[in-house]
Design an enzyme around this catalytic site. Structure first.
Site, PDB file in Angstrom:
ATOM      1  CB  CYS A   1      -0.979  -0.055   1.179  1.00  0.00           C
ATOM      2  SG  CYS A   1      -2.345   1.098   0.988  1.00  0.00           S
TER       3      CYS A   1
ATOM      4  CG  HIS B   1      -3.382  -3.614   3.397  1.00  0.00           C
ATOM      5  ND1 HIS B   1      -2.356  -3.010   4.089  1.00  0.00           N
ATOM      6  CD2 HIS B   1      -4.056  -2.622   2.777  1.00  0.00           C
ATOM      7  CE1 HIS B   1      -2.407  -1.691   3.906  1.00  0.00           C
ATOM      8  NE2 HIS B   1      -3.432  -1.431   3.106  1.00  0.00           N
TER       9      HIS B   1
ATOM     10  CD  GLU C   1      -0.684  -5.611   5.938  1.00  0.00           C
ATOM     11  OE1 GLU C   1      -0.599  -6.152   4.820  1.00  0.00           O
ATOM     12  OE2 GLU C   1      -0.877  -4.383   6.085  1.00  0.00           O
TER      13      GLU C   1
END
Lengths: 80, 234
Positions: free
Chosen positions: B87, B204, B206
């Site tokens: 990002c 994302h 994660e």
């Protein structure tokens, strides 16, 4: 001396913010306008007094940080 | 042992998320490196996390790209240290010149936070070897500036060199303009450098690395890195 720097999107680069501004202006009932393109205006005070050295400084600033030359053009004026 | 370093900029806000993900997946806690430091400790992996570094002033990632730490990140990346930019981290990679192009304002002008489908374009690179080519995965995006732009020549070069890692698609894997949440050219969600060891991606991973979070499709980015590092060492 100060530098008046204008940063604009290159031709052909989509400018959704400009389009939104255009739509808002039309929404106000204002007619007689065409495309709207938006950009940035940056004013930098220069302590350098030599005109050609000042130009070099501004060029470097624009290239290295102020503009992303992938999508933006820059132009500037040096004024007293 | 995996020595990862997460760079923390003022305004980073996914730094601790990615730290936890890396720690859970690899078993080792990464170093958290402040942007004002002069150097990154010797690392197997450097992560530029998501967030709003420097408040997105001037352009997203522009100020962070000139942070003191970035000189060393760039030097280490060029010397072969793998770098993952997520990002805002992708935006920083583009602004620092490690990856080409730029992330522009979404065509809708809106901040978009939702799960999106991605088609995995490569399954043989540092960060992708645990996926299958053509596989459709679901990973969230959360950005206002994820509209990937580069000139036609650059896009053709990226395609020709197999450097498009991820594309926005629909559930069936069809890549279309309608499936692009942000207007990114050629539906590009992630690209790599020519070696595949530098990956920038808007989604994302994660945020979906274990079932308790609602999915695990992001996990294999990190697992791929672990396997690639093990292969490097062998």
């Amino acid at each position: 001396m100060k530098a008046l720097i204008r940063i604009t999107l290159k031709n052909g680069v989509l400018d959704p913010q400009g389009k939104a501004i255009e739509g808002a202006v039309r929404g106000l009932g204002i007619t007689g306008i065409g495309d709207v393109r938006q950009g940035k205006f940056i004013e930098v005070q220069l302590t350098e007094t030599d005109q050609s050295k000042a130009k070099q400084i501004v060029e470097q600033m624009c290239k290295d940080l102020l503009a992303n030359t992938v999508i933006e053009n820059y132009a500037y004026d040096l004024v007293p | 042992m995996i020595k990862a370093s997460v760079i923390v900029f003022p305004g980073s806000n996914c730094d601790r998320d990615v730290k936890v993900a890396i720690e859970r997946i690899t078993g080792y806690a990464p170093n958290m490196i402040w942007h004002g430091d002069a150097s990154v400790p010797s690392s197997d992996l450097i992560v530029l996390p998501g967030g709003f570094s420097y408040g997105d002033y001037l352009r997203c990632g522009a100020m962070a790209a000139h942070s003191p730490i970035m000189k060393d990140v760039i030097a280490k990346a060029k010397a072969g240290t793998p770098v993952l930019g997520i990002c805002n981290g992708f935006q920083v990679l583009c602004e620092s010149g490690l990856l080409p192009g730029v992330l522009m304002r979404n065509r809708s002008l809106k901040f978009i936070c939702k799960d999106v489908f991605l088609r995995v374009e490569r399954d043989d690179t540092f960060f992708s070897r645990c996926y299958r080519k053509g596989e459709v995965i679901k990973v969230p995006i959360a950005h206002a500036e994820g509209n990937y732009f580069a000139d036609t020549e650059t896009l053709d070069r990226l395609e020709g060199e197999g450097r498009v890692a991820l594309r926005y698609c629909d559930e069936t894997g069809t890549v279309s303009d309608a499936a692009s949440p942000n207007g990114a050219q050629r539906n590009i969600a992630g690209i790599t450098d020519p070696t595949g060891r530098i990956l920038g991606m808007m989604p994302h991973p994660e945020r979906l690395y274990e079932a308790a979070l609602g999915g695990t499709d992001g996990r294999r980015i990190f697992e791929s890195a672990v396997i690639s590092l093990t292969a490097d060492a062998a």
